[in-house]
Motif scaffolding. Structure first.
Motif, PDB file in Angstrom:
ATOM      1  N   ASP A 197       7.298   9.722  41.717  1.00 43.14           N
ATOM      2  CA  ASP A 197       6.168  10.662  41.642  1.00 43.14           C
ATOM      3  C   ASP A 197       5.164  10.219  40.587  1.00 43.14           C
ATOM      4  N   TRP A 198       5.685   9.734  39.445  1.00 47.88           N
ATOM      5  CA  TRP A 198       4.788   9.314  38.365  1.00 47.88           C
ATOM      6  C   TRP A 198       4.026   8.056  38.736  1.00 47.88           C
ATOM      7  N   VAL A 199       4.694   7.105  39.394  1.00 45.97           N
ATOM      8  CA  VAL A 199       4.047   5.840  39.742  1.00 45.97           C
ATOM      9  C   VAL A 199       2.850   6.085  40.655  1.00 45.97           C
ATOM     10  N   LEU A 200       2.939   7.075  41.528  1.00 45.66           N
ATOM     11  CA  LEU A 200       1.849   7.356  42.454  1.00 45.66           C
ATOM     12  C   LEU A 200       0.604   7.879  41.753  1.00 45.66           C
ATOM     13  N   THR A 201       0.709   8.247  40.478  1.00 40.96           N
ATOM     14  CA  THR A 201      -0.443   8.729  39.721  1.00 40.96           C
ATOM     15  C   THR A 201      -1.033   7.653  38.819  1.00 40.96           C
ATOM     16  N   VAL A 202      -0.451   6.450  38.804  1.00 43.91           N
ATOM     17  CA  VAL A 202      -0.848   5.396  37.877  1.00 43.91           C
ATOM     18  C   VAL A 202      -1.854   4.459  38.539  1.00 43.91           C
ATOM     19  N   VAL A 203      -2.851   4.044  37.776  1.00 46.80           N
ATOM     20  CA  VAL A 203      -3.828   3.061  38.242  1.00 46.80           C
ATOM     21  C   VAL A 203      -3.406   1.685  37.738  1.00 46.80           C
ATOM     22  N   CYS A 204      -3.201   0.743  38.662  1.00 42.20           N
ATOM     23  CA  CYS A 204      -2.761  -0.610  38.320  1.00 42.20           C
ATOM     24  C   CYS A 204      -3.893  -1.606  38.526  1.00 42.20           C
ATOM     25  N   ARG A 205      -3.689  -2.807  37.996  1.00 44.45           N
ATOM     26  CA  ARG A 205      -4.702  -3.855  38.136  1.00 44.45           C
ATOM     27  C   ARG A 205      -4.905  -4.262  39.583  1.00 44.45           C
ATOM     28  N   ASP A 206      -3.792  -4.425  40.299  1.00 44.41           N
ATOM     29  CA  ASP A 206      -3.883  -4.902  41.667  1.00 44.41           C
ATOM     30  C   ASP A 206      -2.712  -4.347  42.464  1.00 44.41           C
ATOM     31  N   ARG A 207      -2.686  -4.723  43.731  1.00 45.87           N
ATOM     32  CA  ARG A 207      -1.688  -4.177  44.641  1.00 45.87           C
ATOM     33  C   ARG A 207      -0.280  -4.633  44.290  1.00 45.87           C
ATOM     34  N   LEU A 208      -0.119  -5.896  43.876  1.00 48.50           N
ATOM     35  CA  LEU A 208       1.221  -6.397  43.567  1.00 48.50           C
ATOM     36  C   LEU A 208       1.791  -5.721  42.320  1.00 48.50           C
ATOM     37  N   CYS A 209       0.951  -5.460  41.341  1.00 50.39           N
ATOM     38  CA  CYS A 209       1.423  -4.717  40.166  1.00 50.39           C
ATOM     39  C   CYS A 209       1.944  -3.339  40.576  1.00 50.39           C
ATOM     40  N   ARG A 210       1.233  -2.686  41.479  1.00 54.13           N
ATOM     41  CA  ARG A 210       1.698  -1.369  41.949  1.00 54.13           C
ATOM     42  C   ARG A 210       3.011  -1.500  42.711  1.00 54.13           C
ATOM     43  N   CYS A 215      10.435  -0.797  40.571  1.00 55.15           N
ATOM     44  CA  CYS A 215      11.136  -0.372  39.356  1.00 55.15           C
ATOM     45  C   CYS A 215      11.458   1.124  39.403  1.00 55.15           C
ATOM     46  N   ALA A 216      10.517   1.923  39.892  1.00 53.38           N
ATOM     47  CA  ALA A 216      10.755   3.364  39.975  1.00 53.38           C
ATOM     48  C   ALA A 216      11.848   3.690  40.983  1.00 53.38           C
ATOM     49  N   THR A 217      11.917   2.916  42.054  1.00 55.11           N
ATOM     50  CA  THR A 217      12.945   3.164  43.077  1.00 55.11           C
ATOM     51  C   THR A 217      14.342   2.894  42.538  1.00 55.11           C
ATOM     52  N   HIS A 218      14.486   1.895  41.647  1.00 51.01           N
ATOM     53  CA  HIS A 218      15.788   1.537  41.082  1.00 51.01           C
ATOM     54  C   HIS A 218      16.007   2.130  39.690  1.00 51.01           C
ATOM     55  N   ALA A 219      15.143   3.035  39.252  1.00 51.44           N
ATOM     56  CA  ALA A 219      15.231   3.573  37.894  1.00 51.44           C
ATOM     57  C   ALA A 219      16.414   4.519  37.753  1.00 51.44           C
ATOM     58  N   ASP A 220      17.002   4.537  36.542  1.00 53.75           N
ATOM     59  CA  ASP A 220      18.085   5.451  36.240  1.00 53.75           C
ATOM     60  C   ASP A 220      17.517   6.720  35.612  1.00 53.75           C
ATOM     61  N   ALA A 221      18.387   7.527  35.000  1.00 54.43           N
ATOM     62  CA  ALA A 221      17.940   8.788  34.414  1.00 54.43           C
ATOM     63  C   ALA A 221      17.011   8.589  33.231  1.00 54.43           C
ATOM     64  N   ALA A 222      17.041   7.422  32.608  1.00 54.16           N
ATOM     65  CA  ALA A 222      16.138   7.115  31.492  1.00 54.16           C
ATOM     66  C   ALA A 222      14.847   6.468  31.963  1.00 54.16           C
ATOM     67  N   TRP A 223      14.611   6.455  33.275  1.00 52.86           N
ATOM     68  CA  TRP A 223      13.408   5.873  33.872  1.00 52.86           C
ATOM     69  C   TRP A 223      13.306   4.398  33.511  1.00 52.86           C
ATOM     70  N   ALA A 224      14.379   3.679  33.706  1.00 52.40           N
ATOM     71  CA  ALA A 224      14.424   2.248  33.442  1.00 52.40           C
ATOM     72  C   ALA A 224      15.241   1.596  34.556  1.00 52.40           C
ATOM     73  N   VAL A 273       5.001  -0.963  31.537  1.00 51.87           N
ATOM     74  CA  VAL A 273       6.430  -1.238  31.469  1.00 51.87           C
ATOM     75  C   VAL A 273       6.732  -1.884  30.127  1.00 51.87           C
ATOM     76  N   LYS A 274       7.937  -1.653  29.672  1.00 56.09           N
ATOM     77  CA  LYS A 274       8.442  -2.318  28.476  1.00 56.09           C
ATOM     78  C   LYS A 274       9.632  -3.170  28.914  1.00 56.09           C
ATOM     79  N   ILE A 275       9.519  -4.470  28.715  1.00 59.36           N
ATOM     80  CA  ILE A 275      10.555  -5.396  29.166  1.00 59.36           C
ATOM     81  C   ILE A 275      11.546  -5.612  28.036  1.00 59.36           C
ATOM     82  N   GLU A 276      12.784  -5.213  28.263  1.00 56.60           N
ATOM     83  CA  GLU A 276      13.831  -5.341  27.255  1.00 56.60           C
ATOM     84  C   GLU A 276      14.846  -6.386  27.716  1.00 56.60           C
ATOM     85  N   ARG A 277      15.182  -7.279  26.823  1.00 58.77           N
ATOM     86  CA  ARG A 277      16.219  -8.254  27.128  1.00 58.77           C
ATOM     87  C   ARG A 277      17.591  -7.609  27.001  1.00 58.77           C
TER      88      ARG A 277
END
Length: 306
Positions: free
Chosen positions: A66-79, A85-94, A126-130
Motif C-alpha cells: 500500500d505504501w509503495v503505491l504512494t511513492v514517486v520513483c525515478r523510473d519504472r524499474l525503480c518502482r 521488496c514490499a511483496t517479500h517484506a516482513d513485519a519490519a518492512w524489510a 531503501v536502506k541496504i543492510e549487509r
C-alpha cells in the motif's frame, strides 16, 4: 520552415524538466501508452489531462505494498524493485533478497539492478543492510542484503550553539548512551580521557546533529566483543559508521507512528540481540528460560504442584 515549426528535441525537452535524455524517452513513451500524447510523442491528445496523483491518507496504508503505491520513483524499474521488496517484506518492512534473485524476478541484468538499487538508496527509499552469517568456528560469511523500506523523510537536526564542555544536555545525553556499552573501559590515563571526550563529541554529532534515535544508537553499541578491546574509540567509530549521515525515517515508522525497534520474542517479549537474524514471530531457543520469563509453568514442574 520556421524555428517555430521545428519540434523540440528529446534532449532539450529533458533539460527543461531536469531529466536525462534516456529518462525523457521513457516518460514520453509512458504518456503515449496512456493516451496523453500522439504517436509523434510531441502532440497532446485533445481533451487529455495530466493531474497530480491523489494522495492516500496514512490511515488507509496497511501493508508495505500500500505504501509503495504512494511513492514517486525515478523510473519504472525503480518502482518495480520497490514493489518486489514490499511483496517479500516482513513485519519490519524489510526484505532480504539477492541481486541475482531480483534480476531474475524482473528479467534484467544484475548490473542494471545494482544501478537502480543505488538510485533507491540515494533517494532514501531503501536502506541496504549487509547481512553476515557466523559459523561455530567464528568465521563470517556474507549473506544476501536486507532492504529496509524508507520514507525518504529526514529527521530535523537538533542544532544547538556550542556551550562549555560538559555543561550541556547533549553531552549528558551522550554520556548516558556511552554507559550502555559495557565494553567501553579506556584506561584512566590522559590518552584514555581524551578518547572519552572524542567519543562524547562523536555521539553528540550522531544524536543531536544527525537526528539518530537513542534506541538505534544504543542497539549498535550494545555488543559483546569476542576479544579484548585495545582501541575503544576505533571500535566505537566502526559501530557508528552508518550514523554519519542524517537519519532517515523508516517507511514502517512513518506509517505506523511507532519505531520498529528490536525484534522481540513472541512468547516472553525479550528482545533478541542486535546481531541475530531473528524475524517477527520467532521464540527464544531456550524454551525453559523463555517460559519462566513469560510466567508460564513448565510441564515437568506442573507435576509437583498440587
Amino acid at each position: 520552415m520556421t524555428s517555430i515549426d521545428v519540434p523540440i528535441t528529446t534532449k532539450a525537452l529533458g533539460t527543461l524538466v531536469d531529466l536525462g535524455e534516456r529518462a525523457t524517452y521513457v516518460h514520453l513513451a509512458h504518456l503515449v501508452l496512456h493516451s496523453r500524447l500522439m504517436a509523434d510523442r510531441r502532440t497532446p491528445v485533445p481533451g487529455a489531462t495530466v493531474g497530480a496523483p491523489a494522495e492516500t491518507p496514512v490511515e488507509q496504508i496497511q501493508t508495505p505494498l500500500d505504501w509503495v503505491l504512494t511513492v514517486v520513483c525515478r523510473d519504472r524499474l525503480c518502482r518495480r524493485m520497490l514493489v518486489l521488496c514490499a511483496t517479500h517484506a516482513d513485519a519490519a518492512w524489510a526484505a532480504q533478497l539477492g541481486v541475482a534473485q531480483i534480476a531474475a524476478a524482473l528479467g534484467v541484468h544484475r548490473d542494471t539492478i545494482r544501478v537502480h538499487r543505488r538510485h533507491l538508496s540515494e533517494d532514501k527509499l531503501v536502506k541496504i543492510e549487509r547481512v553476515s552469517v557466523r559459523y561455530e568456528s567464528g568465521h563470517f560469511r556474507r549473506d544476501t542484503d536486507r532492504y529496509v523500506l524508507q520514507s525518504g523523510l529526514l529527521v530535523m537536526a537538533q542544532v544547538h550553539p556550542v556551550p562549555l564542555v560538559g555543561r550541556n544536555h547533549n553531552e549528558d545525553w551522550a554520556h548516558s548512551i556511552l554507559a550502555c556499552a559495557r565494553w567501553w573501559a579506556p584506561p584512566a590515563t590522559p590518552k584514555g580521557k581524551e578518547a572519552t571526550r572524542q567519543a562524547v563529541r562523536l555521539l553528540v554529532q550522531v544524536l543531536a546533529e544527525h537526528g539518530w534515535p537513542s534506541d538505534e544508537v544504543r542497539r549498535r553499541i550494545e555488543i559483546t566483543p569476542y576479544d579484548d578491546v585495545h582501541d575503544h574509540l576505533s571500535l566505537l567509530r566502526s559501530l557508528l559508521r552508518d550514523c554519519m549521515e542524517p537519519y532517515v525515517i523508516a517507511a514502517r515508522d512513518h506509517v505506523s507512528g511507532t519505531p520498529a525497534g528490536r525484534v522481540q520474542c513472541a512468547r516472553c517479549s525479550s528482545p533478541f540481540p542486535s546481531w541475530s537474524r531473528a524475524v517477527p514471530g520467532q521464540v527464544c531457543s531456550d524454551t525453559e528460560a523463555c517460559a519462566e520469563r513469560a510466567g508460564d509453568v513448565p510441564a515437568h514442574a506442573a507435576l509437583h504442584l498440587g
